[in-house]
Design a protein around this motif. Sequence first.
Motif, PDB file in Angstrom:
ATOM      1  N   GLY A 162      19.865  48.524 -17.010  1.00 47.91           N
ATOM      2  CA  GLY A 162      20.686  47.329 -16.852  1.00 47.91           C
ATOM      3  C   GLY A 162      21.853  47.480 -15.905  1.00 47.91           C
ATOM      4  O   GLY A 162      22.763  46.642 -15.916  1.00 47.91           O
ATOM      5  N   PHE A 163      21.828  48.498 -15.043  1.00 43.84           N
ATOM      6  CA  PHE A 163      22.932  48.728 -14.110  1.00 43.84           C
ATOM      7  C   PHE A 163      22.433  48.769 -12.666  1.00 43.84           C
ATOM      8  O   PHE A 163      21.289  49.150 -12.400  1.00 43.84           O
ATOM      9  N   LEU A 164      23.309  48.390 -11.756  1.00 42.43           N
ATOM     10  CA  LEU A 164      23.109  48.615 -10.328  1.00 42.43           C
ATOM     11  C   LEU A 164      24.120  49.666  -9.897  1.00 42.43           C
ATOM     12  O   LEU A 164      25.332  49.484 -10.066  1.00 42.43           O
ATOM     13  N   TYR A 165      23.630  50.758  -9.335  1.00 49.71           N
ATOM     14  CA  TYR A 165      24.476  51.857  -8.884  1.00 49.71           C
ATOM     15  C   TYR A 165      24.556  51.823  -7.353  1.00 49.71           C
ATOM     16  O   TYR A 165      23.538  51.661  -6.681  1.00 49.71           O
ATOM     17  N   ILE A 166      25.764  51.978  -6.815  1.00 51.87           N
ATOM     18  CA  ILE A 166      25.965  51.992  -5.368  1.00 51.87           C
ATOM     19  C   ILE A 166      26.560  53.340  -4.970  1.00 51.87           C
ATOM     20  O   ILE A 166      27.595  53.754  -5.506  1.00 51.87           O
ATOM     21  N   TYR A 167      25.907  54.012  -4.023  1.00 49.41           N
ATOM     22  CA  TYR A 167      26.335  55.332  -3.561  1.00 49.41           C
ATOM     23  C   TYR A 167      26.651  55.294  -2.078  1.00 49.41           C
ATOM     24  O   TYR A 167      26.014  54.561  -1.314  1.00 49.41           O
ATOM     25  N   ASN A 168      27.635  56.103  -1.677  1.00 48.29           N
ATOM     26  CA  ASN A 168      27.879  56.327  -0.255  1.00 48.29           C
ATOM     27  C   ASN A 168      26.886  57.358   0.259  1.00 48.29           C
ATOM     28  O   ASN A 168      26.588  58.342  -0.424  1.00 48.29           O
ATOM     29  N   VAL A 169      26.399  57.146   1.476  1.00 50.29           N
ATOM     30  CA  VAL A 169      25.481  58.083   2.116  1.00 50.29           C
ATOM     31  C   VAL A 169      26.133  58.600   3.384  1.00 50.29           C
ATOM     32  O   VAL A 169      26.613  57.813   4.206  1.00 50.29           O
ATOM     33  N   ASP A 170      26.169  59.906   3.534  1.00 48.63           N
ATOM     34  CA  ASP A 170      26.705  60.515   4.751  1.00 48.63           C
ATOM     35  C   ASP A 170      25.553  60.681   5.738  1.00 48.63           C
ATOM     36  O   ASP A 170      24.716  61.568   5.574  1.00 48.63           O
ATOM     37  N   PRO A 171      25.485  59.836   6.783  1.00 53.44           N
ATOM     38  CA  PRO A 171      24.339  59.896   7.698  1.00 53.44           C
ATOM     39  C   PRO A 171      24.386  61.083   8.645  1.00 53.44           C
ATOM     40  O   PRO A 171      23.413  61.351   9.351  1.00 53.44           O
ATOM     41  N   GLN A 172      25.506  61.815   8.672  1.00 56.55           N
ATOM     42  CA  GLN A 172      25.630  62.979   9.547  1.00 56.55           C
ATOM     43  C   GLN A 172      25.192  64.261   8.848  1.00 56.55           C
ATOM     44  O   GLN A 172      24.381  65.012   9.362  1.00 56.55           O
ATOM     45  N   ASP A 173      25.741  64.487   7.643  1.00 54.00           N
ATOM     46  CA  ASP A 173      25.522  65.762   6.973  1.00 54.00           C
ATOM     47  C   ASP A 173      24.658  65.667   5.726  1.00 54.00           C
ATOM     48  O   ASP A 173      24.223  66.687   5.195  1.00 54.00           O
ATOM     49  N   GLY A 174      24.425  64.452   5.223  1.00 53.48           N
ATOM     50  CA  GLY A 174      23.587  64.308   4.040  1.00 53.48           C
ATOM     51  C   GLY A 174      24.239  64.922   2.812  1.00 53.48           C
ATOM     52  O   GLY A 174      25.414  64.725   2.544  1.00 53.48           O
ATOM     53  N   GLY A 175      23.456  65.675   2.054  1.00 57.32           N
ATOM     54  CA  GLY A 175      23.974  66.317   0.851  1.00 57.32           C
ATOM     55  C   GLY A 175      23.981  65.385  -0.346  1.00 57.32           C
ATOM     56  O   GLY A 175      23.252  64.390  -0.390  1.00 57.32           O
ATOM     57  N   GLU A 176      24.795  65.703  -1.317  1.00 57.61           N
ATOM     58  CA  GLU A 176      24.888  64.900  -2.538  1.00 57.61           C
ATOM     59  C   GLU A 176      25.655  63.616  -2.276  1.00 57.61           C
ATOM     60  O   GLU A 176      26.785  63.642  -1.773  1.00 57.61           O
ATOM     61  N   CYS A 177      25.044  62.485  -2.598  1.00 55.05           N
ATOM     62  CA  CYS A 177      25.685  61.184  -2.387  1.00 55.05           C
ATOM     63  C   CYS A 177      26.698  60.908  -3.497  1.00 55.05           C
ATOM     64  O   CYS A 177      26.519  61.332  -4.637  1.00 55.05           O
ATOM     65  N   VAL A 178      27.747  60.173  -3.150  1.00 50.76           N
ATOM     66  CA  VAL A 178      28.855  59.918  -4.075  1.00 50.76           C
ATOM     67  C   VAL A 178      28.730  58.522  -4.672  1.00 50.76           C
ATOM     68  O   VAL A 178      28.590  57.537  -3.946  1.00 50.76           O
ATOM     69  N   LEU A 179      28.778  58.438  -5.991  1.00 54.28           N
ATOM     70  CA  LEU A 179      28.763  57.149  -6.674  1.00 54.28           C
ATOM     71  C   LEU A 179      30.111  56.471  -6.490  1.00 54.28           C
ATOM     72  O   LEU A 179      31.156  57.019  -6.859  1.00 54.28           O
ATOM     73  N   VAL A 180      30.093  55.263  -5.914  1.00 53.34           N
ATOM     74  CA  VAL A 180      31.354  54.547  -5.676  1.00 53.34           C
ATOM     75  C   VAL A 180      31.475  53.289  -6.513  1.00 53.34           C
ATOM     76  O   VAL A 180      32.571  52.750  -6.676  1.00 53.34           O
ATOM     77  N   GLN A 181      30.377  52.806  -7.052  1.00 54.57           N
ATOM     78  CA  GLN A 181      30.449  51.587  -7.861  1.00 54.57           C
ATOM     79  C   GLN A 181      29.275  51.510  -8.822  1.00 54.57           C
ATOM     80  O   GLN A 181      28.155  51.939  -8.493  1.00 54.57           O
ATOM     81  N   LYS A 182      29.536  50.968  -9.992  1.00 54.19           N
ATOM     82  CA  LYS A 182      28.517  50.799 -11.015  1.00 54.19           C
ATOM     83  C   LYS A 182      28.682  49.398 -11.593  1.00 54.19           C
ATOM     84  O   LYS A 182      29.708  49.077 -12.190  1.00 54.19           O
ATOM     85  N   HIS A 183      27.673  48.542 -11.395  1.00 46.84           N
ATOM     86  CA  HIS A 183      27.740  47.164 -11.872  1.00 46.84           C
ATOM     87  C   HIS A 183      26.791  46.978 -13.049  1.00 46.84           C
ATOM     88  O   HIS A 183      25.608  47.330 -12.961  1.00 46.84           O
ATOM     89  N   ARG A 184      27.305  46.386 -14.108  1.00 52.21           N
ATOM     90  CA  ARG A 184      26.443  46.026 -15.232  1.00 52.21           C
ATOM     91  C   ARG A 184      25.827  44.666 -14.933  1.00 52.21           C
ATOM     92  O   ARG A 184      26.537  43.691 -14.663  1.00 52.21           O
ATOM     93  N   LEU A 185      24.505  44.589 -14.970  1.00 52.24           N
ATOM     94  CA  LEU A 185      23.819  43.342 -14.655  1.00 52.24           C
ATOM     95  C   LEU A 185      23.842  42.364 -15.826  1.00 52.24           C
ATOM     96  O   LEU A 185      23.878  41.157 -15.629  1.00 52.24           O
TER      97      LEU A 185
END
Length: 445
Positions: free
Chosen positions: A337-360
């Motif tokens: 029941g959630f939408l998760y939004i992550y930042n993606v580093d298009p240069q170095d990749g690696g572990e993406c950072v969760l920046v927002q979590k919306h309850r639907l």
Amino acid sequence: MESQEPQDVPDGPGVYRAFICASFNQDTTSLSVGTKTGYRLFSVTAVDKLDCIHEGECPDVYIVERLFSSSLVVVVSLSMPRRMNVYHFKKGTEICNYSYSNNILSVRLNRQRLVVCLEESIYIHNIKDMKLLKTLLNTPTNPTGLCALSVNHSNSYLAYPGSATIGEITVYDANNLSTLTLIQAHDSPLAALTFNASGTKLASASEKGTVIRVFSVPEGQRLFEFRRGMKRYVSISSLSFSADGQFLCASSNTETVHIFKLEQHSPSQDEESPTWSAYVGKMFTAASTYLPSQVSDMMHQDRAFATVRLNMFGLKNICALATIQKLPRLLVASSDGFLYIYNVDPQDGGECVLVQKHRLFDSSEDQVEEKEEENPEDVSPQPASQSYAATVALPSTPPSSTTLMGYSEDGGAQKGEVIPEHEFAEGPVCLDDENEFPPVGNQSN
């Protein structure tokens, strides 16, 4: 986006199953979800807010697909699984409905075609007037309704399983109504398919879920091969390209979402940096010429460029790559029941950072937004050098000059009652609330 809905998810302790199905629209600006009481359309053009732009009442919606940012939405309910309803949701009117010989398993849309997939047949409609153009009968058994339709309406390529026992892909030209090619993609039956935005690449995964392959379209040449993992078989629930076609994300029933980068390794780069790893790489490349194909393939498989670790396991989800507020993001809609939004580093990749979590959804049916407080600095704008928004914004494609063959047949589909007083009852569908039919321009922010 060609994403399978999270169905048949067991309700475990503490698990709130908020919806039956979910899908992103073709340019990842909207999220559609179907529930036991109806369906909802959300705008996903901002990080900090999730606006519900429409709610429709209909019991047990298990398919809901929106055409880009238009008012056209297709809905299928468990109460009438053989009937497809097409609505103009902003006017609250039905455009038309069609009934089929068996249950509808999936629906795909672009600006030229509407495709309905049953277990052993596929129906192709002209989206401008909803007329049935072609019925593909006796297709290989396809119990999940797996298929993908190119977003680019100039080609309208359709991909679906060419076999029920091996991973063969049939690529069909839905504009000219003819088969283009057959691709021998995997040894095991197919589990996921998706085109890139321009319709020049097709990604696939098998039921084993260990290898993801990318092919050129329409030639069917293998371009890339990515290894998701070797330790266990998984069920891949969705594949999705970024709008510029440089990245491909894959989600499954595990806790990890993988993002792969589609880049060719130039030999000149290795020559400029004569390191030990470059030397070993050259030796492997040379050796692969003399080794069995299975060993050679292993040497050319690239692992994930970036990853996301979800806080759940065993729940189905769909993923998509989008440019929101000029930065690359990964969106994950989960059956919790959630939408998760992550930042993606298009240069170095690696572990993406969760920046927002919306309850639907929640118990009071009020929309709740939950911002991650652990890393508030991650929400701040990032340097322009990390953005690939300029490459994501593709120029709009000119209308197709293809001449249709005009072939039409019933093949088990029955046209429903079109609302007589509706302005679309006679003539083509025109969504006059936007200058967008066909929708034009890039909608990303």
